[in-house]
Design a protein around this motif. Sequence first.
Motif, short mmCIF file in Angstrom:
data_model
loop_
_atom_site.label_atom_id
_atom_site.label_comp_id
_atom_site.label_asym_id
_atom_site.label_seq_id
_atom_site.Cartn_x
_atom_site.Cartn_y
_atom_site.Cartn_z
N GLY A 115 -5.00 -1.18 -5.84
CA GLY A 115 -4.13 -1.52 -4.72
C GLY A 115 -3.05 -0.48 -4.50
O GLY A 115 -2.34 -0.10 -5.44
N GLY B 101 -0.43 -0.82 -2.26
CA GLY B 101 0.71 -1.39 -1.54
C GLY B 101 1.97 -0.85 -2.20
O GLY B 101 1.91 0.07 -3.03
N GLU C 146 -7.53 2.02 -3.11
CA GLU C 146 -7.13 1.26 -1.93
C GLU C 146 -8.37 0.98 -1.08
O GLU C 146 -9.14 1.90 -0.80
N SER D 278 -0.04 -6.86 6.21
CA SER D 278 0.90 -7.32 7.23
C SER D 278 2.08 -7.95 6.52
O SER D 278 1.94 -8.62 5.51
N CYS E 109 8.39 -6.56 8.46
CA CYS E 109 8.54 -6.06 7.12
C CYS E 109 9.98 -5.56 7.00
O CYS E 109 10.28 -4.43 7.31
N ARG F 26 4.49 -1.52 8.05
CA ARG F 26 3.70 -1.22 6.86
C ARG F 26 2.79 -0.02 7.11
O ARG F 26 2.47 0.73 6.18
N LEU G 96 -13.41 -0.31 -2.46
CA LEU G 96 -13.15 -1.69 -2.82
C LEU G 96 -13.51 -1.89 -4.29
O LEU G 96 -14.63 -1.59 -4.71
N ILE G 97 -12.54 -2.35 -5.07
CA ILE G 97 -12.83 -2.70 -6.46
C ILE G 97 -13.40 -4.11 -6.47
O ILE G 97 -12.77 -5.05 -6.00
N HIS H 194 -1.91 -13.24 7.09
CA HIS H 194 -1.95 -12.83 5.69
C HIS H 194 -1.48 -13.99 4.82
O HIS H 194 -0.67 -14.80 5.27
N LEU H 195 -1.99 -14.05 3.61
CA LEU H 195 -1.47 -15.03 2.66
C LEU H 195 -0.28 -14.42 1.93
O LEU H 195 -0.19 -13.21 1.79
N PRO I 281 6.87 -12.69 -5.22
CA PRO I 281 7.84 -12.83 -4.12
C PRO I 281 8.90 -13.89 -4.46
O PRO I 281 8.59 -14.86 -5.16
N GLY J 179 9.16 -9.92 -0.82
CA GLY J 179 8.13 -9.50 -1.76
C GLY J 179 7.98 -8.02 -1.98
O GLY J 179 7.35 -7.60 -2.95
N PHE K 234 10.42 -5.60 -2.53
CA PHE K 234 11.22 -5.17 -3.69
C PHE K 234 10.64 -5.69 -5.01
O PHE K 234 10.47 -4.90 -5.95
N ALA L 49 7.65 -6.35 -5.77
CA ALA L 49 6.43 -5.61 -6.08
C ALA L 49 6.80 -4.25 -6.67
O ALA L 49 6.21 -3.79 -7.65
#
Lengths: 89, 462
Positions: free
Chosen positions: B5, B7, B28, B38, B41, B110, B133-134, B281-282, B307, B314, B316, B318
């Motif tokens: 990832g 992000g 990624e 998303s 932000c 983002r 994709l992992i 997004h979740l 978060p 979320g 910061f 992260a």
Amino acid sequence: MKIELEKISEHVGDTGDFIKLNVDKCVGCGNCALVCVMNLWLMRGGKAQLKDDYTQKCLECAACYSVCDVGAIDFSYPAGGTGVVFLKG
Amino acid sequence: MIVVGAGPGGSVAAKVAAESGLKTVFFERGRKPGEKNSSGCGLGPRMWREFPEMMKKLTPEVAPSLRKAACVVNHYLNKDMEEIAIEMYYPTESVTYEPAKSFITMNCYRSEFDPWIAGIAVEAGAELRTSVLIKDLVKDDKGKVIGVQTEKGEKVYGKVIIGADGVISTVAIKSGLNPRWRPDQITLVPQYDFSADRKKIDQMYGPDGLLADAADGIWYGTNFPAAYQVIFGDGFHIGLGSWMGQWTANPISFLNKLVSCKPFQRMIKAIDAKPREVQTHLLPWTQEPVRTYTDNVMLIGDAGGFPCPLEAEGVFPAMETGKLAAETAIKCIADGDTSKQALKLYEEKWKKASVGIEFQAGESMQTLWRHLMFSTQSEENSMEWFIPLWHELRGGFYDWSEPHIVRLRQIIKKAQEYLPQAMTFFSKYMMPVLTDAMGDQISLMPQLMKLMEGMRPRPKKK
Ligand SMILES: Cc1cc2nc3c(=O)[nH]c(=O)nc-3n(C[C@H](O)[C@H](O)[C@H](O)COP(=O)(O)OP(=O)(O)OC[C@H]3O[C@@H](n4cnc5c(N)ncnc54)[C@H](O)[C@@H]3O)c2cc1C
């Protein structure tokens, strides 16, 4: 204000299938149809059914997978580099 | 070190690891970082406090959408979706540091932020592999994770694997650290991006605008979950969310109700805004993070449920957990021990850090919010009394419809109608938060009691 969701989302590439319904497990609760922002789930004959062209519309949020209490929905992200693209995420 | 990832969390982890000389690769699934993500932000000021060197480089040159939100505008709508109050809040006097005194958030898409921060990790020497994709983790014969497997079947081995892959985390699922979220741990957040005329945004929300730098907004109502508005250079986001089990109708229908209402339409018209993109997004919004480490594996950011429990900030968390996980990996790899026992260090670190302190009140904070602006689809809809009560108390007195003394009586009478619900709410949901903040001898309380004693009615002069 009427907003046509399909006109304001973009998709690229060949995703392959990435959501699968296990029809035997589905109890027809309708949770998936309720939460799908793009309305990609239909209820037919007491079971959920995924629209054929979902790969071109899905926003990949995984809400359907997350609300399926009986674990009938198998979700994995589409192939790397394909699927929804957020230009202004 | 392997990071899944790219992000904000993954990129910080990759940067810190690569800087120390660890061979680091981060994966990624998007063609470039950010295009799958998303977010509001709005970026919180703790990012500037904890990562000053890095954040100094986030300028309009690298992120043209950047806009400062020095102030939040609260909009209150009644049950007929009419706007009955607006308030604006700049940072208060008790805020202790810059730049938190100067802004609530810095806003940046983002699609600009994620490539920028991933670029910093690449500059530090990390290898970024996009469009990958992992799909799975590689395990040894004892079941310990020793690498990752791509969708094409390629296996990549590492001493430490960091799950920075967000809310639906392959690393969390396949390592067994978090096989599945409960519905009360994750929210679903649909969001629209609107394009808008930059000049008109400036006239309204720019530094010299009518509502100077008021580039964050919250829309409160009685029949939709509270919605946030985040304004960028040439557009804005409007989004709202709620926990998975709480939706009584399609989530987007609540957002549509809001954007269609008159006050919102007025704002749209004033800045010439048009719907540009839909995103969903979740977002984990939990009372405590999940289990965040096991042999050779650590979870950071959304993958770990980091978060903040009150408002789900979320980005910061992260970044902070990304840094702490990378520091842990550096030490443990150097010591030659990346077992679960050794990686416990990561948990010790985050519990002491800003994110961990936040979760000391995780239960009371998350419960409070859940039962206030997110209760609109439940029987206990707190917004039904909260909004009119707030409106009465804040705005009712400055009204020339009657002599002020009569107005006061009217307000008190009206407020009393809501008091039973308000008091129950206060003791059930506010007291636990206050107790978490002040300890068991809530020192404010005795002072308040003393004040109240002195507040007996005065004998009336004839
Ligand atoms: C609508 C919304 C609004 C929000 N608003 C705000 C806000 O205003 N301010 C704020 O601070 N926070 C906000 N948040 C929270 C914030 O966006 C997240 O907490 C933050 O992005 C978490 O960062 P992360 O690095 O942990 O995960 P993410 O940002 O989710 O990054 C994970 C990355 O991993 C990639 N990935 C996932 N699975 C794989 C895989 N198997 N293989 C390869 N790559 C993979 C993804 O494509 C993604 O790039 C919001 C969240 C949402 C959903």
